[in-house]
Design an enzyme around this catalytic site. Structure first.
Site, short mmCIF file in Angstrom:
data_model
loop_
_atom_site.label_atom_id
_atom_site.label_comp_id
_atom_site.label_asym_id
_atom_site.label_seq_id
_atom_site.Cartn_x
_atom_site.Cartn_y
_atom_site.Cartn_z
N SER A 159 0.84 -1.19 0.00
CA SER A 159 0.00 0.00 0.00
C SER A 159 0.88 1.25 0.00
O SER A 159 1.72 1.42 -0.89
CB SER A 159 -0.94 -0.04 1.21
OG SER A 159 -1.92 0.95 1.14
N ASP A 323 -8.64 -6.44 -4.83
CA ASP A 323 -8.26 -5.14 -4.28
C ASP A 323 -8.84 -4.05 -5.18
O ASP A 323 -8.33 -3.77 -6.24
CB ASP A 323 -6.74 -5.03 -4.20
CG ASP A 323 -6.27 -3.72 -3.55
OD1 ASP A 323 -7.12 -2.85 -3.27
OD2 ASP A 323 -5.06 -3.59 -3.34
N HIS A 356 -7.98 -5.15 -0.34
CA HIS A 356 -6.69 -4.48 -0.16
C HIS A 356 -5.90 -5.05 1.02
O HIS A 356 -4.67 -5.10 0.99
CB HIS A 356 -6.93 -2.98 0.05
CG HIS A 356 -5.68 -2.16 0.09
ND1 HIS A 356 -4.76 -2.12 -0.94
CD2 HIS A 356 -5.17 -1.35 1.05
CE1 HIS A 356 -3.76 -1.33 -0.63
NE2 HIS A 356 -3.98 -0.84 0.58
#
Length: 379
Positions: A159, A323, A356
């Site tokens: 991320s 995601d 995610h």
């Protein structure tokens, strides 16, 4: 620093955070300057005699320097990426010297809004400058210098941490041999910026925010922080995973009120409550802004290929099928730009239902890819 090895197999054991203080000012992307700053960090494994086996782990929004292991006397203090880092794990501390660092602006020990402003003797609060991914990387370089690491065997993260790894490859190409960019994107979409803005608005409009100087009032804008976390958490989980875990299940039945009736409502409120107990609102505002601002192609006229041209290291780019916040299509943008530059890049699109948050979990295929890639790093 690893203090003991008498832990469960695969664990780095009991660890202890360390603090590095830097007296030289740090110039920031905004034009502001931190007169001095401190970084909290942890290390796992041993640095080899050539100082060539170091891996830097960059954290995402609400994580910290505590990547692996646990703290003495605290059974519930396992590091946020403990399933990834440790003896015999994909990031093998029997082979690599792993460094986890807490970014400036955070609330886990590094200099941030709750730290004392030397100019006033009071907490910085909203006077703490806006920081960027580039500022974090510049600060991490200072720590690498302090540790005597001229070149990292790898810089990795998921991320926002993946964005930092990408920034390292562009900004300090001579100091990184491999970049592992996981569940990341070359910039945020308009939708992602919108989610961040709504979350920030929840904090900024909380009556206890006091223009960011709530420390002096002895309060915290917990209501706004809870809502911000609930908004963010929705984006971290896939619809598939949310449906499978909660569906339309009710806690006890319909009560025709605004109290939590559906299990998903109760879950989100719990996540918001828990988050508000340990995280700082001023930090949340600044880290989401850093996410919004990250866009290396902006300085190259919007051309990502041109922006990534300075990078010389090898890359592993990983995305996850469900995601939707940082979709596989965004990772493929990075891969295409690297291929256009004739860089050495491996790409894996992992089938996982978790959304995610998959980068934090131990999906076997995902961990096998990371392990196999790092095994190719020259010893």
């Amino acid at each position: 620093m690893n203090l003991a090895s008498s832990a469960a197999p695969g664990s780095v054991g009991i660890v202890q955070p360390q603090r590095a203080a830097f007296a030289e000012p740090l110039k920031l992307s905004s034009g502001a300057e931190l007169p001095a700053f401190e970084l909290m960090y942890e290390t796992y494994g041993a640095l080899d005699t050539a100082r060539a086996n170091a891996i830097l782990v960059c954290h995402a929004l609400n994580a910290s320097h505590h990547v692996a292991g646990r703290y003495a006397g605290r059974e519930d203090s396992e590091g946020w990426w403990d399933n990834m880092v440790g003896p015999g794990k994909p990031v093998d501390t029997d082979r690599f010297f792993v460094v986890g660092v807490n970014n400036i602006g955070s609330c886990f020990g590094s200099t941030g809004p709750a730290s004392v402003n030397p100019a006033t003797g009071k907490p910085w609060g909203s006077d703490f400058p806006i920081v960027t991914v580039e500022d974090w990387v510049d600060a991490q370089v200072r720590l690498a210098d302090r540790l005597g690491i001229e070149r990292f065997a790898a810089v990795m993260g998921g991320s926002l941490g993946g964005m930092q790894a990408l920034c390292w490859a562009i900004r300090y190409p001579e100091r990184i041999a491999n970049a592992l960019v996981i569940a990341a994107a070359p910039n945020l979409s308009a939708q992602n910026i919108a989610f961040n803005e709504v979350a920030r608005a929840a904090i900024l409009t909380d009556p206890d925010f006091h223009d960011g100087h709530y420390y002096a009032h002895g309060v915290k804008p917990v209501r706004g922080l809870r809502v911000a976390r609930m908004i963010g958490h929705i984006t971290y989980i896939s619809d598939e995973q949310m449906g499978e875990k909660f569906g339309r299940a009710l806690r006890e039945g319909l009560n025709y009120s605004f109290a939590p009736e559906f299990e998903i409502e109760s879950y989100l409120r719990y996540q918001g409550e828990k988050f508000s107990e340990y995280f700082d609102a001023n930090t949340y505002l600044r880290i989401t802004k850093a996410l919004d601002y990250f866009d290396p192609a902006a300085a190259a006229g919007g051309d990502l290929t041109l922006a990534l041209a300075p990078a010389t290291c090898r890359f592993l780019v990983i995305s996850f099928t469900t995601d939707w916040r940082f979709s596989p299509a965004r990772s493929r943008e990075i891969v295409k730009a690297l291929v256009d530059n004739r860089r050495d890049v491996c790409y894996a699109e992992i089938v996982a239902p978790h959304g995610h948050d998959a980068f934090l979990l131990d999906t076997p295929q995902y961990h096998a890819v990371v392990r196999a890639y790092l095994e190719r790093v020259p010893r």
